[in-house]
Design an enzyme around this catalytic site. Structure first.
Site, PDB file in Angstrom:
ATOM      1  N   LYS A  37       0.831  -1.221   0.000  1.00 55.49           N
ATOM      2  CA  LYS A  37       0.000   0.000   0.000  1.00 55.49           C
ATOM      3  C   LYS A  37       0.858   1.262   0.000  1.00 55.49           C
ATOM      4  O   LYS A  37       0.582   2.208  -0.714  1.00 55.49           O
ATOM      5  CB  LYS A  37      -0.916   0.049   1.238  1.00 55.49           C
ATOM      6  CG  LYS A  37      -1.890  -1.100   1.340  1.00 55.49           C
ATOM      7  CD  LYS A  37      -2.856  -0.899   2.488  1.00 55.49           C
ATOM      8  CE  LYS A  37      -2.226  -0.904   3.865  1.00 55.49           C
ATOM      9  NZ  LYS A  37      -1.679  -2.185   4.316  1.00 55.49           N
ATOM     10  N   ARG A  45      -9.991   1.198   9.463  1.00 56.63           N
ATOM     11  CA  ARG A  45      -9.459  -0.139   9.753  1.00 56.63           C
ATOM     12  C   ARG A  45     -10.496  -1.037  10.441  1.00 56.63           C
ATOM     13  O   ARG A  45     -10.236  -2.205  10.669  1.00 56.63           O
ATOM     14  CB  ARG A  45      -8.336   0.028  10.737  1.00 56.63           C
ATOM     15  CG  ARG A  45      -6.850  -0.087  10.525  1.00 56.63           C
ATOM     16  CD  ARG A  45      -6.183  -0.949   9.664  1.00 56.63           C
ATOM     17  NE  ARG A  45      -4.821  -1.315  10.006  1.00 56.63           N
ATOM     18  CZ  ARG A  45      -3.734  -0.621   9.697  1.00 56.63           C
ATOM     19  NH1 ARG A  45      -3.810   0.540   9.141  1.00 56.63           N
ATOM     20  NH2 ARG A  45      -2.550  -1.124   9.957  1.00 56.63           N
ATOM     21  N   ARG A  98      11.526  -6.960   5.968  1.00 60.95           N
ATOM     22  CA  ARG A  98      11.310  -5.544   5.676  1.00 60.95           C
ATOM     23  C   ARG A  98      12.035  -4.650   6.675  1.00 60.95           C
ATOM     24  O   ARG A  98      11.974  -4.872   7.875  1.00 60.95           O
ATOM     25  CB  ARG A  98       9.810  -5.252   5.716  1.00 60.95           C
ATOM     26  CG  ARG A  98       9.471  -3.818   5.369  1.00 60.95           C
ATOM     27  CD  ARG A  98       8.025  -3.683   5.031  1.00 60.95           C
ATOM     28  NE  ARG A  98       7.227  -3.350   6.203  1.00 60.95           N
ATOM     29  CZ  ARG A  98       5.991  -2.851   6.130  1.00 60.95           C
ATOM     30  NH1 ARG A  98       5.424  -2.656   4.966  1.00 60.95           N
ATOM     31  NH2 ARG A  98       5.332  -2.587   7.217  1.00 60.95           N
ATOM     32  N   ARG A 139      10.763  -2.758  12.083  1.00 60.94           N
ATOM     33  CA  ARG A 139       9.664  -2.377  12.958  1.00 60.94           C
ATOM     34  C   ARG A 139       9.328  -3.518  13.915  1.00 60.94           C
ATOM     35  O   ARG A 139       9.347  -4.675  13.524  1.00 60.94           O
ATOM     36  CB  ARG A 139       8.417  -2.053  12.112  1.00 60.94           C
ATOM     37  CG  ARG A 139       8.413  -0.648  11.574  1.00 60.94           C
ATOM     38  CD  ARG A 139       7.329  -0.418  10.558  1.00 60.94           C
ATOM     39  NE  ARG A 139       6.010  -0.908  10.945  1.00 60.94           N
ATOM     40  CZ  ARG A 139       4.920  -0.749  10.198  1.00 60.94           C
ATOM     41  NH1 ARG A 139       5.006  -0.117   9.040  1.00 60.94           N
ATOM     42  NH2 ARG A 139       3.755  -1.211  10.583  1.00 60.94           N
ATOM     43  N   ARG A 149      -1.337  -9.549  12.792  1.00 60.99           N
ATOM     44  CA  ARG A 149      -1.854  -8.387  12.042  1.00 60.99           C
ATOM     45  C   ARG A 149      -2.703  -8.842  10.846  1.00 60.99           C
ATOM     46  O   ARG A 149      -3.682  -8.203  10.482  1.00 60.99           O
ATOM     47  CB  ARG A 149      -0.695  -7.498  11.575  1.00 60.99           C
ATOM     48  CG  ARG A 149      -0.060  -6.731  12.733  1.00 60.99           C
ATOM     49  CD  ARG A 149       1.296  -6.185  12.355  1.00 60.99           C
ATOM     50  NE  ARG A 149       1.241  -5.110  11.377  1.00 60.99           N
ATOM     51  CZ  ARG A 149       2.236  -4.799  10.563  1.00 60.99           C
ATOM     52  NH1 ARG A 149       3.360  -5.487  10.580  1.00 60.99           N
ATOM     53  NH2 ARG A 149       2.127  -3.788   9.727  1.00 60.99           N
TER      54      ARG A 149
HETATM   55  P1  AMP Z   1       0.393   0.522   9.292  1.00 63.83           P
HETATM   56  O1  AMP Z   1       1.624   1.331   9.151  1.00 63.83           O
HETATM   57  O2  AMP Z   1      -0.759   1.027   8.460  1.00 63.83           O
HETATM   58  O3  AMP Z   1       0.631  -0.964   9.097  1.00 63.83           O
HETATM   59  O4  AMP Z   1      -0.115   0.690  10.805  1.00 63.83           O
HETATM   60  C1  AMP Z   1       0.696   0.252  11.870  1.00 63.83           C
HETATM   61  C2  AMP Z   1      -0.132   0.145  13.134  1.00 63.83           C
HETATM   62  O5  AMP Z   1      -0.697   1.424  13.460  1.00 63.83           O
HETATM   63  C3  AMP Z   1      -1.329  -0.800  13.079  1.00 63.83           C
HETATM   64  O6  AMP Z   1      -0.965  -2.144  13.276  1.00 63.83           O
HETATM   65  C4  AMP Z   1      -2.173  -0.238  14.222  1.00 63.83           C
HETATM   66  O7  AMP Z   1      -1.649  -0.609  15.471  1.00 63.83           O
HETATM   67  C5  AMP Z   1      -1.974   1.263  14.069  1.00 63.83           C
HETATM   68  N1  AMP Z   1      -2.992   1.874  13.170  1.00 63.83           N
HETATM   69  C6  AMP Z   1      -2.773   2.556  12.006  1.00 63.83           C
HETATM   70  N2  AMP Z   1      -3.926   2.967  11.464  1.00 63.83           N
HETATM   71  C7  AMP Z   1      -4.901   2.568  12.305  1.00 63.83           C
HETATM   72  C8  AMP Z   1      -6.333   2.680  12.305  1.00 63.83           C
HETATM   73  N3  AMP Z   1      -6.994   3.309  11.318  1.00 63.83           N
HETATM   74  N4  AMP Z   1      -7.011   2.141  13.346  1.00 63.83           N
HETATM   75  C9  AMP Z   1      -6.381   1.520  14.357  1.00 63.83           C
HETATM   76  N5  AMP Z   1      -5.056   1.366  14.414  1.00 63.83           N
HETATM   77  C10 AMP Z   1      -4.313   1.882  13.408  1.00 63.83           C
END
Ligand code: AMP
Length: 222
Positions: free
Chosen positions: A13, A88, A127, A169, A180
């Site tokens: 993404k 989400r 990654r 990360r 996840r």
């Molecule tokens: P990402 O970088 O999009 O994979 O997001 C990393 C982490 O941020 C996720 O695993 C969640 O813990 C948190 N996160 C990001 N966006 C959201 C969202 N819209 N709702 C809840 N948690 C979020």
């Protein structure tokens, strides 16, 4: 154009969003990046979300609604936005639909990028992310050791905190990745199907090279 890009972690993404931003001029808003910046800046929001994020769980819906409302109220979005990582959950999706109606905006396309779980685990396990510019890269492309300098921005260290720029990360470890993926399947897919009731939704095959995936996205957007 206003776009929402959804998909399991590691499906590409972020990479696709950068390409879309360049091609169409809308602003890429990654809620994950916003939260990671808050953690790095040791803000109140950062302290609240750090533990949940490291475990691969979701930040509470009310908090995310505040984050998104705040970000969409900034004055840099006249060319549209590209939301990556939000909504989400079904609760976030319903609240977001209402919020868009209130502010008189719409979503022109919801893109759901898909790939098999085993492919995702393979990609995310190797990654690494740059603390300075947030770009991600894969160890597979770098023989056996990570480079010392970020190939995107050239940083070797996060100057604020004196830590190496490139790191894995905490939520990119195999066990957390599998969790996840489960969270995506159970909580985020229902959010996509809710959006589909109101806005055009396109499922995109996320397998293949980034260029191949970009071509598939271009075809639906055109
Ligand atoms: P990402 O970088 O999009 O994979 O997001 C990393 C982490 O941020 C996720 O695993 C969640 O813990 C948190 N996160 C990001 N966006 C959201 C969202 N819209 N709702 C809840 N948690 C979020």
């Amino acid at each position: 154009m206003n776009i929402v890009i959804m998909g399991p972690p590691g499906v590409g993404k972020g990479t696709q969003s950068h390409g879309l931003e360049e091609k169409w001029g809308m602003v890429h808003i990654s809620t994950g990046d916003i939260l990671r910046m808050a953690i790095r800046g040791e803000s109140e929001l950062g302290t609240k979300v750090q533990e949940v994020m490291n475990l691969g769980d979701l930040v509470p819906d009310e908090l995310m609604m505040e984050v998104i409302k705040e970000r969409l109220s900034q004055g840099d979005l006249e060319n549209g936005w590209l939301l990556d990582g939000f909504p989400r959950t079904a609760v976030q999706a319903s609240a977001f639909i209402l919020m868009l109606e209130e502010i008189g905006q719409t979503i022109d396309a919801v893109l759901v990028v898909r790939a098999p779980a085993e492919e995702i685990v393979r990609r995310l396990n190797g990654r690494i992310t740059c603390r300075a510019c947030n770009e991600v890269m894969n160890l597979v492309g770098f023989a056996s050791t990570a480079p010392k300098f970020c190939p995107f921005c050239g940083a070797s260290e996060d100057s604020k905190r004196g830590k190496p720029a490139l790191y894995q990360r905490a939520d990119d470890k195999e066990e957390t990745i599998r969790h996840r993926l489960e969270v995506f399947r159970k909580k985020t897919l229902p959010a996509a199907w809710l959006l589909e009731e109101k806005y055009p939704l396109y499922e995109i095959d996320g397998l293949g090279t980034p260029e191949e995936v970009a071509r598939r996205i271009s075809e639906v957007l055109q």
